[in-house]
Design a protein around this motif. Structure first.
Motif, PDB file in Angstrom:
ATOM      1  N   LYS A  93       0.816  -1.221   0.000  1.00 52.27           N
ATOM      2  CA  LYS A  93       0.000   0.000   0.000  1.00 52.27           C
ATOM      3  C   LYS A  93       0.849   1.271   0.000  1.00 52.27           C
ATOM      4  O   LYS A  93       0.322   2.376  -0.071  1.00 52.27           O
ATOM      5  CB  LYS A  93      -0.913   0.019   1.228  1.00 52.27           C
ATOM      6  N   LEU A  94       2.175   1.130   0.078  1.00 48.72           N
ATOM      7  CA  LEU A  94       3.026   2.315   0.164  1.00 48.72           C
ATOM      8  C   LEU A  94       2.980   3.205  -1.074  1.00 48.72           C
ATOM      9  O   LEU A  94       3.079   4.427  -0.936  1.00 48.72           O
ATOM     10  CB  LEU A  94       4.461   1.918   0.518  1.00 48.72           C
ATOM     11  N   PRO A  95       2.808   2.676  -2.288  1.00 47.64           N
ATOM     12  CA  PRO A  95       2.644   3.602  -3.418  1.00 47.64           C
ATOM     13  C   PRO A  95       1.455   4.557  -3.229  1.00 47.64           C
ATOM     14  O   PRO A  95       1.501   5.700  -3.687  1.00 47.64           O
ATOM     15  CB  PRO A  95       2.431   2.665  -4.609  1.00 47.64           C
ATOM     16  N   GLN A  96       0.422   4.107  -2.541  1.00 49.64           N
ATOM     17  CA  GLN A  96      -0.734   4.958  -2.230  1.00 49.64           C
ATOM     18  C   GLN A  96      -0.452   5.853  -1.026  1.00 49.64           C
ATOM     19  O   GLN A  96      -0.766   7.045  -1.047  1.00 49.64           O
ATOM     20  CB  GLN A  96      -1.947   4.072  -1.943  1.00 49.64           C
ATOM     21  N   LEU A  97       0.151   5.290   0.023  1.00 51.65           N
ATOM     22  CA  LEU A  97       0.290   5.998   1.288  1.00 51.65           C
ATOM     23  C   LEU A  97       1.542   6.869   1.380  1.00 51.65           C
ATOM     24  O   LEU A  97       1.579   7.805   2.188  1.00 51.65           O
ATOM     25  CB  LEU A  97       0.312   4.982   2.446  1.00 51.65           C
ATOM     26  N   PHE A  98       2.560   6.562   0.602  1.00 57.67           N
ATOM     27  CA  PHE A  98       3.831   7.299   0.641  1.00 57.67           C
ATOM     28  C   PHE A  98       4.308   7.494  -0.801  1.00 57.67           C
ATOM     29  O   PHE A  98       5.345   6.968  -1.206  1.00 57.67           O
ATOM     30  CB  PHE A  98       4.845   6.490   1.466  1.00 57.67           C
ATOM     31  N   PRO A  99       3.537   8.244  -1.621  1.00 55.16           N
ATOM     32  CA  PRO A  99       3.761   8.272  -3.068  1.00 55.16           C
ATOM     33  C   PRO A  99       5.000   9.043  -3.523  1.00 55.16           C
ATOM     34  O   PRO A  99       5.414   8.905  -4.673  1.00 55.16           O
ATOM     35  CB  PRO A  99       2.484   8.941  -3.599  1.00 55.16           C
ATOM     36  N   HIS A 100       5.614   9.820  -2.647  1.00 58.40           N
ATOM     37  CA  HIS A 100       6.731  10.653  -3.076  1.00 58.40           C
ATOM     38  C   HIS A 100       8.084   9.935  -3.060  1.00 58.40           C
ATOM     39  O   HIS A 100       9.106  10.536  -3.361  1.00 58.40           O
ATOM     40  CB  HIS A 100       6.789  11.932  -2.233  1.00 58.40           C
ATOM     41  N   ALA A 101       8.081   8.642  -2.714  1.00 61.22           N
ATOM     42  CA  ALA A 101       9.320   7.854  -2.753  1.00 61.22           C
ATOM     43  C   ALA A 101       8.954   6.403  -3.061  1.00 61.22           C
ATOM     44  O   ALA A 101       7.815   5.989  -2.865  1.00 61.22           O
ATOM     45  CB  ALA A 101      10.058   7.935  -1.414  1.00 61.22           C
ATOM     46  N   ASP A 102       9.922   5.628  -3.513  1.00 57.99           N
ATOM     47  CA  ASP A 102       9.692   4.209  -3.778  1.00 57.99           C
ATOM     48  C   ASP A 102       9.896   3.426  -2.480  1.00 57.99           C
ATOM     49  O   ASP A 102      10.800   2.604  -2.359  1.00 57.99           O
ATOM     50  CB  ASP A 102      10.636   3.712  -4.877  1.00 57.99           C
ATOM     51  N   PHE A 107      11.136  -2.569   1.570  1.00 58.35           N
ATOM     52  CA  PHE A 107      10.630  -3.722   2.314  1.00 58.35           C
ATOM     53  C   PHE A 107      10.546  -5.006   1.501  1.00 58.35           C
ATOM     54  O   PHE A 107      10.799  -6.081   2.039  1.00 58.35           O
ATOM     55  CB  PHE A 107       9.240  -3.400   2.886  1.00 58.35           C
ATOM     56  N   ALA A 108      10.177  -4.911   0.239  1.00 58.61           N
ATOM     57  CA  ALA A 108       9.950  -6.106  -0.575  1.00 58.61           C
ATOM     58  C   ALA A 108      11.182  -7.005  -0.529  1.00 58.61           C
ATOM     59  O   ALA A 108      12.292  -6.575  -0.827  1.00 58.61           O
ATOM     60  CB  ALA A 108       9.614  -5.717  -2.011  1.00 58.61           C
TER      61      ALA A 108
END
Length: 193
Positions: A93-102, A107-108
């Motif tokens: 969900k980080l692309p949605q929740l923290f969109p200004h960085a990869d 974590f992956a």
């Protein structure tokens, strides 16, 4: 600064309740708790907490099969029990929740980082959850004392969520509180360097 009454509600007078008044908790209150707690800070806004609110008799019976004997009666009589879980794939969900960085790439494939981050931040969110519940006028009874594997199998089978802790919610019976336990002083617990 918050008023003394607000600080008393959230901290000073707040207690862990083990006995409950026969007064329902509404869906609107549960929604309000989440809508407050979701604004609490987590690292990289990862927000791994996932909550199951157990209220129905059928689901409560399933939950009672997972808790320790010492937590059985207080969980049985609580109007609602919140299972605070942690999504072990929160990073998706980080692309949605923290969109200004990869941030997903942090974590992956790094299980140790996933485990530590999910536990740490869902614990933070669990604390925000309890403060939010108190803020909307409810009392809390947070607990360990359950069979995590069994609870995960019953409530999170087929998902990427694992339980962190459980928390009874309702209107506590103040007449049945234990005497307040002491806390460490500032000097016992803190150091300014």
């Amino acid at each position: 600064m918050l008023s003394k009454d607000a600080l008393d509600t959230l901290f000073t007078n707040a207690r862990t309740h083990n006995a409950w008044l026969d007064k329902p908790v509404t869906d609107a209150q549960l929604q309000e708790i989440y809508d407050l707690m979701k604004w609490g800070s987590t690292s990289a806004n990862c927000s791994p907490a996932r909550i199951v609110f157990v209220r129905s008799d059928a689901e409560k019976q399933k939950l009672l099969g997972c808790v320790s004997q010492g937590n059985f009666e207080k969980t049985k009589t609580a109007p609602v029990t919140a299972i605070i879980g942690m999504d072990m794939e929160f990073f998706e969900k980080l692309p949605q929740l923290f969109p200004h960085a990869d941030a997903r790439s942090w974590f992956a494939g790094n299980q140790a980082n996933i485990d530590a981050t999910a536990f740490r931040n869902s614990s933070l969110q669990g604390a925000y959850f309890m403060l939010a519940a108190r803020a909307v006028g409810l009392d809390c009874g947070p607990m360990s004392g359950f069979d995590a594997d069994k609870l995960n199998a019953v409530f999170f089978a087929g998902t990427t969520v694992k339980v962190n802790f459980i928390c009874n919610l309702g209107y506590g019976d103040a007449q049945q509180l234990f005497p307040r336990s002491p806390r460490l002083s500032f000097d016992e617990a803190c150091k300014i360097v």
